[in-house]
Motif scaffolding. Structure first.
Motif, PDB file in Angstrom:
ATOM      1  N   GLU A 112      81.944   5.767 -94.552  1.00 35.28           N
ATOM      2  CA  GLU A 112      82.393   7.002 -95.204  1.00 35.28           C
ATOM      3  C   GLU A 112      83.837   6.897 -95.674  1.00 35.28           C
ATOM      4  O   GLU A 112      84.446   7.898 -96.067  1.00 35.28           O
ATOM      5  N   ASP A 113      84.399   5.690 -95.621  1.00 35.47           N
ATOM      6  CA  ASP A 113      85.790   5.424 -96.031  1.00 35.47           C
ATOM      7  C   ASP A 113      86.816   6.186 -95.203  1.00 35.47           C
ATOM      8  O   ASP A 113      87.882   6.542 -95.691  1.00 35.47           O
ATOM      9  N   ARG A 114      86.510   6.409 -93.925  1.00 34.47           N
ATOM     10  CA  ARG A 114      87.463   7.045 -93.015  1.00 34.47           C
ATOM     11  C   ARG A 114      88.420   5.993 -92.489  1.00 34.47           C
ATOM     12  O   ARG A 114      88.078   4.811 -92.384  1.00 34.47           O
ATOM     13  N   LYS A 115      89.621   6.401 -92.138  1.00 31.27           N
ATOM     14  CA  LYS A 115      90.605   5.490 -91.548  1.00 31.27           C
ATOM     15  C   LYS A 115      90.321   5.421 -90.044  1.00 31.27           C
ATOM     16  O   LYS A 115      90.910   6.146 -89.256  1.00 31.27           O
ATOM     17  N   VAL A 116      89.418   4.542 -89.674  1.00 31.05           N
ATOM     18  CA  VAL A 116      88.944   4.448 -88.301  1.00 31.05           C
ATOM     19  C   VAL A 116      89.369   3.108 -87.711  1.00 31.05           C
ATOM     20  O   VAL A 116      89.436   2.097 -88.402  1.00 31.05           O
ATOM     21  N   VAL A 117      89.656   3.140 -86.422  1.00 34.95           N
ATOM     22  CA  VAL A 117      89.957   1.934 -85.648  1.00 34.95           C
ATOM     23  C   VAL A 117      89.034   1.948 -84.443  1.00 34.95           C
ATOM     24  O   VAL A 117      88.892   2.957 -83.764  1.00 34.95           O
ATOM     25  N   ALA A 118      88.398   0.808 -84.185  1.00 35.34           N
ATOM     26  CA  ALA A 118      87.587   0.650 -82.971  1.00 35.34           C
ATOM     27  C   ALA A 118      88.341  -0.285 -82.027  1.00 35.34           C
ATOM     28  O   ALA A 118      88.656  -1.414 -82.382  1.00 35.34           O
ATOM     29  N   ALA A 119      88.678   0.226 -80.861  1.00 31.78           N
ATOM     30  CA  ALA A 119      89.331  -0.561 -79.805  1.00 31.78           C
ATOM     31  C   ALA A 119      88.247  -0.834 -78.764  1.00 31.78           C
ATOM     32  O   ALA A 119      87.814   0.073 -78.070  1.00 31.78           O
ATOM     33  N   ILE A 120      87.805  -2.077 -78.702  1.00 34.62           N
ATOM     34  CA  ILE A 120      86.635  -2.445 -77.905  1.00 34.62           C
ATOM     35  C   ILE A 120      87.062  -3.235 -76.687  1.00 34.62           C
ATOM     36  O   ILE A 120      87.669  -4.314 -76.798  1.00 34.62           O
ATOM     37  N   LEU A 121      86.735  -2.720 -75.506  1.00 32.70           N
ATOM     38  CA  LEU A 121      87.015  -3.400 -74.245  1.00 32.70           C
ATOM     39  C   LEU A 121      85.810  -4.249 -73.849  1.00 32.70           C
ATOM     40  O   LEU A 121      84.683  -3.748 -73.806  1.00 32.70           O
ATOM     41  N   LEU A 122      86.039  -5.530 -73.590  1.00 29.59           N
ATOM     42  CA  LEU A 122      84.963  -6.412 -73.167  1.00 29.59           C
ATOM     43  C   LEU A 122      85.344  -7.109 -71.879  1.00 29.59           C
ATOM     44  O   LEU A 122      86.481  -7.261 -71.553  1.00 29.59           O
TER      45      LEU A 122
END
Length: 122
Positions: A112-122
């Motif tokens: 959707e062209d949002r300014k999103v960041v995914a911070a993924i903990l593994l």
């Protein structure tokens, strides 16, 4: 679990995830990462949810997203609000969810062209 095909070749999407890994545009990661539509940061330092501290969220502040999706692993967990207080003070939303949900939600918001960041903990 396989996710949908990336038709935007110049943007990062999660293409798969499983126990202890996520795949972005076909590249597998087995450590904590931060994903933006235009860049993947593999130098994000937390070694798991219990290791999170304020500096890990300040790292995300300079990216100036609308929203940060925190993938907390196999289970949804919630960090203390003081850890991400600088993000909320800057008007940046923070949502905690399990990693599979964070991957799916990121792909939708990125589409959707949002300014999103995914911070993924593994």
């Amino acid at each position: 679990m396989k996710l949908h095909l990336n038709t935007r070749t110049n943007q990062n999407v999660f293409t798969a995830h499983g126990a202890g890994y996520v795949t972005v545009n076909g590249q597998c990661f087995e450590h904590s990462i931060v994903v933006m539509p235009e860049q993947v940061f593999s130098d994000w330092q937390p070694q798991g949810f219990d290791a999170l501290n304020e500096s890990h969220f300040v790292y995300l502040l300079v990216m100036k997203p609308e929203i940060v999706l925190l993938g907390t692993g196999a289970q949804q967990r919630f960090p203390h609000p003081r850890l991400y207080q600088q993000l909320t003070a800057a008007g940046i939303g923070v949502e905690s969810m399990d990693t599979p949900a964070a991957c799916r939600t990121y792909n939708i918001l990125m589409g959707e062209d949002r300014k999103v960041v995914a911070a993924i903990l593994l």
